[in-house]
Design a protein around this motif. Structure first.
Motif, PDB file in Angstrom:
ATOM      1  N   THR A   1      -0.447   3.378  -4.736  1.00 22.81           N
ATOM      2  CA  THR A   1      -1.785   2.547  -4.341  1.00 22.81           C
ATOM      3  C   THR A   1      -2.921   3.640  -3.655  1.00 22.81           C
ATOM      4  O   THR A   1      -4.069   3.336  -3.982  1.00 22.81           O
ATOM      5  N   TRP A   2      -2.723   4.428  -2.695  1.00 32.82           N
ATOM      6  CA  TRP A   2      -3.672   5.166  -2.298  1.00 32.82           C
ATOM      7  C   TRP A   2      -4.215   6.115  -3.465  1.00 32.82           C
ATOM      8  O   TRP A   2      -5.436   6.254  -3.437  1.00 32.82           O
TER       9      TRP A   2
ATOM     10  N   TYR B   1       0.870  -1.198  -0.031  1.00 26.60           N
ATOM     11  CA  TYR B   1       0.016   0.092   0.083  1.00 26.60           C
ATOM     12  C   TYR B   1       0.773   1.246   0.061  1.00 26.60           C
ATOM     13  O   TYR B   1       1.286   1.673   0.952  1.00 26.60           O
TER      14      TYR B   1
END
Length: 230
Positions: A202-203, A198
């Motif tokens: 990814t965010w 993450y």
């Protein structure tokens, strides 16, 4: 003879560990490549009422939104006075989420410390939100415009807000630092931990999903997102 046997066994064991590590690294990049090329379809045709942008510096992906419109005024969350310039004429604000150590202690790759890298990869470090104000947002290979509806934008606002850490009064927590990237940016305490699975990209990819836009199934790298929007 026994010492030679023990040395040989140690070298063989070390070799297996090295090979296993390299195999895991290769698998990570292979899975990242495959899943980043698998896209999540955007929502059915909707009104094109508000323009947002995805912006990259070649490593990170930022989500760029209007500073203020009839849906939300970001000055309730991010203050102009938290920047060095304290300028108030910006029209856009870029949000990036990532590892706090990387943001504040690693201005260049040459400054990267093993301790910071280890914490970032394993999720042991804290996180931060990097907010940057812009007057204009020119479109190019590093900046792509996406037109969305007001309702979709409202969802994106809530997605970005949810990553901020707030104090007891419900206010964002500005990080006092001299590690700013320029005169028009600021850092804020954030929720969650950056890790190999993450990342900042990814965010941002999850943010696109949150507002119903085309996105990668999963990606830890910026080029997965920008490949979809070429």
């Amino acid at each position: 003879m026994e010492k030679l046997f023990n040395l040989k066994s140690a070298l063989i064991t070390t070799g297996y560990f090295v090979l296993a590590f390299l195999a895991l690294v290769l698998l990570y990049f292979l899975v990242a490549f495959v899943l980043s090329r698998m896209s999540v379809d955007p929502e059915p045709t909707s009104k094109k009422e508000i323009s947002i942008y995805i912006l990259t510096n070649g490593v990170h992906t930022d989500l760029v939104v209007p500073v203020k419109n009839d849906v939300y005024n970001w000055r309730h969350y991010v203050k102009f006075e938290h920047t060095q310039s304290k300028g108030t004429n910006a029209n856009y604000i870029a949000f990036g989420w990532g590892d706090k150590g990387f943001y504040l202690e690693t201005p260049t790759w040459a400054d990267l410390k093993a301790k910071v890298a280890f914490k970032a990869m394993t999720g042991l470090g804290a996180s931060a939100i990097h907010a940057t104000f812009y007057k204009t947002m020119p479109e190019n290979e590093a900046c792509h415009r996406i037109d969305i509806s007001r309702e979709q934008y409202g969802r994106l606002v809530r997605f970005i807000q949810s990553r901020f850490d707030l104090d007891e009064s419900g206010n964002t927590i500005n990080i006092k630092t001299d590690a700013n990237y320029g005169k028009d940016d600021a850092f804020y305490e954030a929720k969650g931990s950056y890790n190999l699975f993450y990342t900042c990209n990814t965010w941002a990819n999850e943010g696109l999903k949150a507002c119903g836009q085309k996105a990668c199934f999963w990606t830890p790298f910026y080029n997965g997102i920008f490949t979809l929007y070429k």
